[in-house]
Scaffold this motif. Structure first.
Motif, PDB file in Angstrom:
ATOM      1  N   PHE A   1      94.963  38.903  33.167  1.00 42.25           N
ATOM      2  CA  PHE A   1      94.203  39.520  32.093  1.00 42.25           C
ATOM      3  C   PHE A   1      93.994  38.509  30.977  1.00 42.25           C
ATOM      4  O   PHE A   1      94.960  37.998  30.409  1.00 42.25           O
ATOM      5  CB  PHE A   1      94.928  40.750  31.553  1.00 42.25           C
ATOM      6  CG  PHE A   1      94.566  42.024  32.247  1.00 42.25           C
ATOM      7  CD1 PHE A   1      93.582  42.865  31.737  1.00 42.25           C
ATOM      8  CD2 PHE A   1      95.191  42.382  33.424  1.00 42.25           C
ATOM      9  CE1 PHE A   1      93.236  44.039  32.387  1.00 42.25           C
ATOM     10  CE2 PHE A   1      94.860  43.553  34.088  1.00 42.25           C
ATOM     11  CZ  PHE A   1      93.878  44.391  33.572  1.00 42.25           C
ATOM     12  N   PHE A   2      92.742  38.215  30.669  1.00 41.60           N
ATOM     13  CA  PHE A   2      92.381  37.421  29.507  1.00 41.60           C
ATOM     14  C   PHE A   2      92.224  38.393  28.338  1.00 41.60           C
ATOM     15  O   PHE A   2      91.328  39.243  28.350  1.00 41.60           O
ATOM     16  CB  PHE A   2      91.071  36.673  29.740  1.00 41.60           C
ATOM     17  CG  PHE A   2      91.211  35.390  30.532  1.00 41.60           C
ATOM     18  CD1 PHE A   2      92.378  35.087  31.218  1.00 41.60           C
ATOM     19  CD2 PHE A   2      90.163  34.485  30.586  1.00 41.60           C
ATOM     20  CE1 PHE A   2      92.505  33.902  31.944  1.00 41.60           C
ATOM     21  CE2 PHE A   2      90.266  33.297  31.302  1.00 41.60           C
ATOM     22  CZ  PHE A   2      91.438  33.001  31.977  1.00 41.60           C
ATOM     23  N   ALA A   3      93.080  38.276  27.348  1.00 38.60           N
ATOM     24  CA  ALA A   3      93.071  39.202  26.215  1.00 38.60           C
ATOM     25  C   ALA A   3      92.212  38.645  25.087  1.00 38.60           C
ATOM     26  O   ALA A   3      92.399  37.510  24.647  1.00 38.60           O
ATOM     27  CB  ALA A   3      94.496  39.438  25.720  1.00 38.60           C
TER      28      ALA A   3
ATOM     29  N   GLY B   1      91.206  42.241  28.680  1.00 38.96           N
ATOM     30  CA  GLY B   1      91.878  43.182  27.797  1.00 38.96           C
ATOM     31  C   GLY B   1      91.429  42.955  26.363  1.00 38.96           C
ATOM     32  O   GLY B   1      90.908  41.881  26.023  1.00 38.96           O
ATOM     33  N   LEU B   2      91.596  43.951  25.520  1.00 35.33           N
ATOM     34  CA  LEU B   2      91.277  43.842  24.093  1.00 35.33           C
ATOM     35  C   LEU B   2      92.584  43.992  23.329  1.00 35.33           C
ATOM     36  O   LEU B   2      93.200  45.060  23.349  1.00 35.33           O
ATOM     37  CB  LEU B   2      90.283  44.922  23.690  1.00 35.33           C
ATOM     38  CG  LEU B   2      89.753  44.904  22.249  1.00 35.33           C
ATOM     39  CD1 LEU B   2      88.988  43.612  21.970  1.00 35.33           C
ATOM     40  CD2 LEU B   2      88.853  46.107  21.985  1.00 35.33           C
ATOM     41  N   GLU B   3      93.035  42.904  22.691  1.00 41.40           N
ATOM     42  CA  GLU B   3      94.307  42.938  21.978  1.00 41.40           C
ATOM     43  C   GLU B   3      94.057  43.232  20.504  1.00 41.40           C
ATOM     44  O   GLU B   3      93.730  42.341  19.731  1.00 41.40           O
ATOM     45  CB  GLU B   3      95.070  41.612  22.144  1.00 41.40           C
ATOM     46  CG  GLU B   3      96.475  41.689  21.555  1.00 41.40           C
ATOM     47  CD  GLU B   3      97.300  40.449  21.791  1.00 41.40           C
ATOM     48  OE1 GLU B   3      98.533  40.520  21.645  1.00 41.40           O
ATOM     49  OE2 GLU B   3      96.721  39.388  22.115  1.00 41.40           O
ATOM     50  N   ASN B   4      94.183  44.487  20.155  1.00 41.33           N
ATOM     51  CA  ASN B   4      93.961  45.052  18.832  1.00 41.33           C
ATOM     52  C   ASN B   4      92.716  45.931  18.882  1.00 41.33           C
ATOM     53  O   ASN B   4      91.627  45.479  19.258  1.00 41.33           O
ATOM     54  CB  ASN B   4      93.821  43.989  17.735  1.00 41.33           C
ATOM     55  CG  ASN B   4      93.934  44.595  16.338  1.00 41.33           C
ATOM     56  OD1 ASN B   4      93.960  45.819  16.182  1.00 41.33           O
ATOM     57  ND2 ASN B   4      94.025  43.748  15.334  1.00 41.33           N
ATOM     58  N   GLY B   5      92.879  47.181  18.501  1.00 42.08           N
ATOM     59  CA  GLY B   5      91.759  48.117  18.504  1.00 42.08           C
ATOM     60  C   GLY B   5      90.871  48.032  17.285  1.00 42.08           C
ATOM     61  O   GLY B   5      89.872  48.765  17.195  1.00 42.08           O
TER      62      GLY B   5
ATOM     63  N   MET C   1      81.645  46.294  28.917  1.00 41.33           N
ATOM     64  CA  MET C   1      81.723  44.833  28.979  1.00 41.33           C
ATOM     65  C   MET C   1      82.880  44.363  29.857  1.00 41.33           C
ATOM     66  O   MET C   1      83.062  43.160  30.032  1.00 41.33           O
ATOM     67  CB  MET C   1      81.866  44.260  27.572  1.00 41.33           C
ATOM     68  CG  MET C   1      80.664  44.500  26.679  1.00 41.33           C
ATOM     69  SD  MET C   1      80.885  43.820  25.014  1.00 41.33           S
ATOM     70  CE  MET C   1      80.774  42.075  25.354  1.00 41.33           C
ATOM     71  N   GLY C   2      83.638  45.300  30.405  1.00 38.19           N
ATOM     72  CA  GLY C   2      84.697  44.924  31.338  1.00 38.19           C
ATOM     73  C   GLY C   2      86.107  45.108  30.837  1.00 38.19           C
ATOM     74  O   GLY C   2      87.066  44.850  31.571  1.00 38.19           O
ATOM     75  N   VAL C   3      86.285  45.555  29.597  1.00 38.01           N
ATOM     76  CA  VAL C   3      87.634  45.730  29.040  1.00 38.01           C
ATOM     77  C   VAL C   3      88.336  46.873  29.768  1.00 38.01           C
ATOM     78  O   VAL C   3      87.820  47.986  29.815  1.00 38.01           O
ATOM     79  CB  VAL C   3      87.574  46.013  27.522  1.00 38.01           C
ATOM     80  CG1 VAL C   3      88.950  46.412  26.993  1.00 38.01           C
ATOM     81  CG2 VAL C   3      87.034  44.794  26.775  1.00 38.01           C
ATOM     82  N   ARG C   4      89.527  46.575  30.313  1.00 39.20           N
ATOM     83  CA  ARG C   4      90.240  47.597  31.071  1.00 39.20           C
ATOM     84  C   ARG C   4      91.591  47.965  30.468  1.00 39.20           C
ATOM     85  O   ARG C   4      92.274  48.844  30.980  1.00 39.20           O
ATOM     86  CB  ARG C   4      90.387  47.167  32.534  1.00 39.20           C
ATOM     87  CG  ARG C   4      89.054  47.233  33.294  1.00 39.20           C
ATOM     88  CD  ARG C   4      88.467  48.639  33.266  1.00 39.20           C
ATOM     89  NE  ARG C   4      87.178  48.746  33.954  1.00 39.20           N
ATOM     90  CZ  ARG C   4      86.008  48.649  33.358  1.00 39.20           C
ATOM     91  NH1 ARG C   4      85.950  48.411  32.041  1.00 39.20           N
ATOM     92  NH2 ARG C   4      84.883  48.777  34.040  1.00 39.20           N
ATOM     93  N   TYR C   5      92.013  47.302  29.420  1.00 42.50           N
ATOM     94  CA  TYR C   5      93.080  47.853  28.575  1.00 42.50           C
ATOM     95  C   TYR C   5      92.825  47.463  27.137  1.00 42.50           C
ATOM     96  O   TYR C   5      92.143  46.468  26.860  1.00 42.50           O
ATOM     97  CB  TYR C   5      94.487  47.455  29.035  1.00 42.50           C
ATOM     98  CG  TYR C   5      94.969  46.041  28.756  1.00 42.50           C
ATOM     99  CD1 TYR C   5      95.132  45.536  27.462  1.00 42.50           C
ATOM    100  CD2 TYR C   5      95.362  45.226  29.813  1.00 42.50           C
ATOM    101  CE1 TYR C   5      95.628  44.273  27.225  1.00 42.50           C
ATOM    102  CE2 TYR C   5      95.873  43.948  29.585  1.00 42.50           C
ATOM    103  CZ  TYR C   5      95.991  43.480  28.293  1.00 42.50           C
ATOM    104  OH  TYR C   5      96.483  42.209  28.067  1.00 42.50           O
TER     105      TYR C   5
END
Length: 326
Positions: A52-54, A111-115, A131-135
């Motif tokens: 996962f690339f965050a 992944g998206l680190e921080n909402g 866009m592909g974000v899965r967490y």
């Protein structure tokens, strides 16, 4: 099996790296680089099948700055994937990831680190999913519109905000995994309460062994496991020991403690490479077989090692996506 053989059989997955930060700084991860911990060649050398690339954004950014930064990091991730079709591919599902492994390519998840980049707009959350974000890690080192962080002493919401409850509901419907690393204890338990799907801690360690607020207590680990989730033990020295550089032995101590508390079906690995992660004895993706060698030396069987190295995570990911209702 040997470590090399296990890495061929298992789906070896790292649930958290900050490699997009290296990409935005102009570093070429398509080939071996002198800096950092991950590039496509070292992933292959380490027998890593998926990572996962965050897309990390700081809580110090304004809402618009955070959104712009996240979009840039995700766009650059897509770009480097598109430019290296023989080495890697984008994965958004377990099936896609396994197909990429069969083709000899590494699966890159996002992944998206921080909402904070979704601001208070659920349509932005849905856009990031497209866009592909899965967490999504709900916050980072500060309280945001979604929930409180473990970092500041003063909390804003006392857990998850009213908007945060809506975010959890939409993430459940989309099939996006909820990441509780960086959350306050109250926010953690609120996520367990409000989520209808299992939750994950993508890169956390054990507070019983290192008393840091970023780490999970035994009670939290048990609660996460009881709801079907998984805790991914990380390699950041500050979470592994209270002083000095952590070693592979320190990491293994946390990994085994998490297994003893949660059970073998609820533990995995999220290195935090290219962020703060790296330990003596495993300093880059090319050395991740050292973890497998340690597991074998300590008597873990092939089935259990496959669970730790990605089987548990993929099971939870499939459960979360299988619960999708829209």
């Amino acid at each position: 099996m040997t470590a090399a053989e296990l890495h061929k059989e298992a789906f070896v997955l790292d649930s958290h790296s900050d490699t997009p930060l290296a990409i935005i700084r102009g570093q070429d991860v398509s080939k071996r680089r002198k800096l950092g911990h991950i590039d496509f060649d070292r992933l292959k050398e380490g027998g890593v099948d998926g990572v996962f690339f965050a897309a990390y954004t700081s809580n110090s950014l304004s809402p618009d700055e955070a959104t712009r930064r996240a979009l840039q990091l995700i766009a650059l991730t897509h770009e480097v994937i598109d430019e290296n079709p023989k080495k890697v591919g984008l994965a958004t599902t377990v099936r896609e990831a396994r197909k990429l492994k069969a083709e000899g390519r590494t699966a890159i998840f996002i992944g998206l680190e921080n909402g904070s980049p979704i601001q208070k707009d659920l349509s932005l959350l849905k856009l990031f999913y497209k866009m592909g974000v899965r967490y999504m890690t709900l916050t980072h080192a500060g309280n945001n519109e979604i929930c409180d962080s473990c970092a500041p002493k003063e909390k804003r919401w006392g857990g998850v905000s009213p908007f945060g409850k809506e975010v959890i509901e939409v993430m459940n419907r989309l099939g996006m995994m909820i990441d509780v690393s960086h959350l306050s204890d109250e926010s953690f338990y609120d996520c367990l309460k409000y989520s209808k799907a299992p939750i994950v801690a993508t890169h956390s360690c054990c507070r019983a062994l290192c008393n840091h607020p970023r780490n999970l207590t035994d009670e939290q680990i048990k609660a996460l496991a009881s709801k079907g989730g998984v805790v991914q033990v990380t390699m950041y020295s500050g979470f592994l020991r209270e002083n000095g550089d952590a070693t592979l032995g320190d990491f293994m101590r946390h990994l085994e403690h998490a297994i003893s508390v949660a059970g073998i079906d609820h533990v995995g690995i999220g290195t935090d490479f290219d962020g703060d992660g790296s330990v003596v004895g495993c300093s880059s993706a090319s050395q991740l077989r050292n973890v497998t060698r340690e597991l074998l030396r300590r008597g873990y069987n092939d089935v259990d090692i496959e669970k730790i190295w990605g089987g548990n995570w993929l099971r939870v990911m499939q459960q979360v996506q299988g619960a999708t209702r829209i």
